[in-house]
Design a protein around this motif. Structure first.
Motif, PDB file in Angstrom:
ATOM      1  N   LEU A 217       0.886  -1.072   0.080  1.00 44.65           N
ATOM      2  CA  LEU A 217       0.162   0.187   0.174  1.00 44.65           C
ATOM      3  C   LEU A 217       0.799   1.194  -0.138  1.00 44.65           C
ATOM      4  N   VAL A 218       1.899   1.050   0.734  1.00 46.16           N
ATOM      5  CA  VAL A 218       2.960   2.481   0.787  1.00 46.16           C
ATOM      6  C   VAL A 218       3.623   2.647  -0.477  1.00 46.16           C
ATOM      7  N   GLY A 219       3.779   1.564  -1.296  1.00 44.17           N
ATOM      8  CA  GLY A 219       4.331   1.761  -2.603  1.00 44.17           C
ATOM      9  C   GLY A 219       5.782   0.723  -3.026  1.00 44.17           C
ATOM     10  N   ALA A 220       5.797  -0.216  -1.899  1.00 47.46           N
ATOM     11  CA  ALA A 220       7.113  -1.049  -2.020  1.00 47.46           C
ATOM     12  C   ALA A 220       7.003  -1.970  -3.314  1.00 47.46           C
ATOM     13  N   SER A 221       7.994  -2.074  -3.975  1.00 46.97           N
ATOM     14  CA  SER A 221       7.972  -2.832  -5.168  1.00 46.97           C
ATOM     15  C   SER A 221       7.937  -4.317  -4.888  1.00 46.97           C
ATOM     16  N   ASN A 222       7.765  -5.310  -5.835  1.00 49.18           N
ATOM     17  CA  ASN A 222       7.747  -6.613  -5.600  1.00 49.18           C
ATOM     18  C   ASN A 222       8.847  -7.170  -5.131  1.00 49.18           C
ATOM     19  N   ALA A 223      10.006  -6.794  -5.809  1.00 48.64           N
ATOM     20  CA  ALA A 223      11.323  -7.174  -5.375  1.00 48.64           C
ATOM     21  C   ALA A 223      11.796  -6.966  -3.844  1.00 48.64           C
ATOM     22  N   PHE A 224      11.377  -5.755  -3.526  1.00 53.85           N
ATOM     23  CA  PHE A 224      11.745  -5.314  -2.111  1.00 53.85           C
ATOM     24  C   PHE A 224      10.940  -6.146  -1.177  1.00 53.85           C
ATOM     25  N   ILE A 225       9.672  -6.453  -1.596  1.00 55.61           N
ATOM     26  CA  ILE A 225       8.727  -7.088  -0.573  1.00 55.61           C
ATOM     27  C   ILE A 225       9.210  -8.690  -0.471  1.00 55.61           C
ATOM     28  N   GLN A 226       9.497  -9.185  -1.579  1.00 53.92           N
ATOM     29  CA  GLN A 226      10.006 -10.626  -1.859  1.00 53.92           C
ATOM     30  C   GLN A 226      11.461 -11.049  -1.341  1.00 53.92           C
ATOM     31  N   MET A 227      12.247 -10.055  -1.325  1.00 54.74           N
ATOM     32  CA  MET A 227      13.787 -10.203  -1.077  1.00 54.74           C
ATOM     33  C   MET A 227      13.916 -11.025   0.255  1.00 54.74           C
ATOM     34  N   PRO A 228      13.144 -10.567   1.282  1.00 59.12           N
ATOM     35  CA  PRO A 228      13.459 -10.960   2.673  1.00 59.12           C
ATOM     36  C   PRO A 228      13.227 -12.562   2.681  1.00 59.12           C
ATOM     37  N   PHE A 229      11.986 -13.060   2.082  1.00 59.65           N
ATOM     38  CA  PHE A 229      11.755 -14.421   1.826  1.00 59.65           C
ATOM     39  C   PHE A 229      12.624 -15.253   1.101  1.00 59.65           C
ATOM     40  N   ILE A 230      13.213 -14.668   0.177  1.00 63.95           N
ATOM     41  CA  ILE A 230      14.139 -15.269  -0.702  1.00 63.95           C
ATOM     42  C   ILE A 230      15.475 -15.471   0.199  1.00 63.95           C
ATOM     43  N   LEU A 231      15.975 -14.443   0.682  1.00 61.13           N
ATOM     44  CA  LEU A 231      17.135 -14.593   1.581  1.00 61.13           C
ATOM     45  C   LEU A 231      16.970 -15.556   2.651  1.00 61.13           C
ATOM     46  N   GLU A 232      15.615 -15.702   2.975  1.00 61.65           N
ATOM     47  CA  GLU A 232      15.545 -16.744   4.311  1.00 61.65           C
ATOM     48  C   GLU A 232      16.141 -18.229   3.642  1.00 61.65           C
ATOM     49  N   GLY A 233      15.259 -18.433   2.475  1.00 62.31           N
ATOM     50  CA  GLY A 233      15.636 -19.670   1.848  1.00 62.31           C
ATOM     51  C   GLY A 233      17.211 -20.001   1.401  1.00 62.31           C
ATOM     52  N   LEU A 288      21.270 -21.744  -5.800  1.00 63.47           N
ATOM     53  CA  LEU A 288      20.300 -21.719  -7.184  1.00 63.47           C
ATOM     54  C   LEU A 288      18.966 -22.574  -6.459  1.00 63.47           C
ATOM     55  N   MET A 289      19.064 -23.414  -5.790  1.00 65.76           N
ATOM     56  CA  MET A 289      17.782 -24.238  -5.574  1.00 65.76           C
ATOM     57  C   MET A 289      17.007 -23.782  -4.766  1.00 65.76           C
ATOM     58  N   ALA A 290      17.679 -22.819  -3.735  1.00 64.46           N
ATOM     59  CA  ALA A 290      16.829 -21.942  -2.969  1.00 64.46           C
ATOM     60  C   ALA A 290      16.123 -20.745  -3.379  1.00 64.46           C
ATOM     61  N   GLY A 291      16.914 -20.126  -4.235  1.00 61.81           N
ATOM     62  CA  GLY A 291      16.488 -18.839  -5.043  1.00 61.81           C
ATOM     63  C   GLY A 291      15.241 -19.188  -5.997  1.00 61.81           C
ATOM     64  N   VAL A 292      15.745 -20.129  -6.834  1.00 69.11           N
ATOM     65  CA  VAL A 292      14.514 -20.448  -7.756  1.00 69.11           C
ATOM     66  C   VAL A 292      13.232 -20.884  -7.184  1.00 69.11           C
ATOM     67  N   SER A 293      13.469 -21.752  -6.548  1.00 71.02           N
ATOM     68  CA  SER A 293      11.971 -22.523  -5.737  1.00 71.02           C
ATOM     69  C   SER A 293      11.332 -21.186  -4.937  1.00 71.02           C
ATOM     70  N   SER A 294      12.244 -20.385  -4.151  1.00 71.85           N
ATOM     71  CA  SER A 294      11.609 -19.403  -3.520  1.00 71.85           C
ATOM     72  C   SER A 294      11.038 -17.943  -4.475  1.00 71.85           C
ATOM     73  N   VAL A 295      11.577 -17.870  -5.628  1.00 70.33           N
ATOM     74  CA  VAL A 295      10.911 -17.027  -6.371  1.00 70.33           C
ATOM     75  C   VAL A 295       9.719 -17.474  -7.052  1.00 70.33           C
ATOM     76  N   LEU A 296       9.764 -18.792  -7.333  1.00 68.62           N
ATOM     77  CA  LEU A 296       8.490 -19.476  -8.175  1.00 68.62           C
ATOM     78  C   LEU A 296       7.359 -19.441  -7.249  1.00 68.62           C
ATOM     79  N   THR A 297       7.491 -19.736  -5.918  1.00 65.35           N
ATOM     80  CA  THR A 297       6.684 -19.897  -4.803  1.00 65.35           C
ATOM     81  C   THR A 297       6.051 -18.368  -4.356  1.00 65.35           C
ATOM     82  N   LEU A 298       6.757 -17.409  -4.587  1.00 71.47           N
ATOM     83  CA  LEU A 298       6.343 -16.343  -4.181  1.00 71.47           C
ATOM     84  C   LEU A 298       5.680 -15.732  -5.263  1.00 71.47           C
ATOM     85  N   ARG A 299       5.841 -16.120  -6.405  1.00 71.25           N
ATOM     86  CA  ARG A 299       4.998 -15.533  -7.478  1.00 71.25           C
ATOM     87  C   ARG A 299       3.655 -16.266  -7.604  1.00 71.25           C
ATOM     88  N   ARG A 300       3.585 -17.095  -7.152  1.00 71.77           N
ATOM     89  CA  ARG A 300       2.416 -17.694  -6.966  1.00 71.77           C
ATOM     90  C   ARG A 300       1.382 -17.473  -6.010  1.00 71.77           C
TER      91      ARG A 300
END
Length: 304
Positions: A217-233, A288-300
């Motif tokens: 709502l405050v205008g954060a981009s998708n990449a910014f919102i998803q980055m913490p979750f990707i880094l966790e994996g 690569l395993m964590a990054g790809v699976s995280s990105v695909l999961t978050l997109r869905r």
């Protein structure tokens, strides 16, 4: 400010899902342990091939007194037959194929047998007069064994032509099967790791759906919102990869180099240096395993 916020969110996510993160670390550790083992095993096989194929010999075993081979119908190989075989090996016909020839009499064969089986139950079991004489031939090209086999297969005085290369091929075939099995198990474990990482990321995103909704709502981009979750994996997978590399290093250092090298001192086994070469590969696979699976999961699942 943005980086500090992202890392703070990563820490929050790791703390909230400790059990799931540990599960990701463990399954990544096990899967990459199999991957690393398969790579190291193949490196060892290639090293052994280079070592043994340079030393491979063809053996012409001469007729013993009681042989039933057709070429041994006259009994034990005579001096004339041995001289004829030696002359053929030194002749012009086989000169392009034969690099070196030496004759192994019963005394030498018995000595080599005792040295090879020293300290085992086989030592001293075969008397010298029962050893078999042979010509040992080193070929210029180990793959041209058939030429020697065809040339001497019907020669009087020669009971059998044995190519060590065939024995080695059987050994390496078994080791290659072991490598394939390790890779198959690794692939299954990697799939399990991908599914577990996807589940972990999805649960983490669901537990923080209010925060992500506010950020959108405050205008954060998708990449910014998803980055913490990707880094966790990615962090969990990297920890698992480093643990796998550490485990392989300990096994190689204390098992292979510490114990097995003493048992097989004649050739060089894989070392800690080989593990250091494999370790970055494991880390990259984990990322690569964590990054790809995280990105695909978050997109869905992360549609706010």
């Amino acid at each position: 400010m943005r980086l500090s916020f992202i890392f703070s969110e990563v820490l929050v996510g790791l703390k909230r899902n400790v059990s799931m993160v540990l599960s990701v670390v463990l399954v990544t550790f096990v899967s990459l342990l199999f991957v690393g083992s398969a790579i190291l095993l193949q490196m060892q096989i290639n090293g052994m091939k280079d070592y043994w194929y340079d030393r491979v010999q063809v053996a012409l075993f001469l007729c013993p007194p009681d042989s039933e081979a057709p070429t041994c119908a006259a009994g034990e190989a005579t001096t004339e037959q041995k001289d004829a075989i030696r002359a053929a090996l030194d002749g012009q016909d086989l000169a392009p194929y034969v690099e070196e020839v030496h004759f192994e009499d019963r005394a030498m064969a018995h000595q080599l047998f005792e040295e090879q089986f020293e300290g085992t139950s086989l030592a001293g079991t075969i008397p010298e007069d029962q050893m078999q004489e042979s010509f040992r031939i080193k070929l210029t090209d180990a793959e041209q064994y058939e030429i020697i086999d065809e040339y001497f297969s019907a020669t009087p005085g020669v009971e059998e032509v044995v190519d060590q290369n065939q024995l080695l091929d059987q050994l390496f075939s078994i080791m290659n099967v072991a490598t394939a099995i390790a890779l198959a198990i690794a692939v299954i474990m990697l799939l399990c790791a991908v599914l577990l990482i996807a589940t972990t990321i999805r649960l983490s995103a669901y537990s923080r759906r209010r925060e992500t909704g506010i950020m959108r709502l405050v205008g954060a981009s998708n990449a910014f919102i998803q980055m913490p979750f990707i880094l966790e994996g990615v962090i969990a997978a990297v920890i698992g990869a480093l643990l796998a590399a550490l485990a392989l290093g300990l096994v190689v250092q204390f098992g292979v180099q510490g114990w097995l090298q003493d048992q097989a001192a004649s050739f060089e086994l894989i070392s800690l240096g080989d593990v250091l070469l494999v370790a970055p590969v494991l880390v990259v696979i984990g990322i690569l395993m964590a990054g790809v699976s995280s990105v695909l999961t978050l997109r869905r699942y992360m549609k706010v």
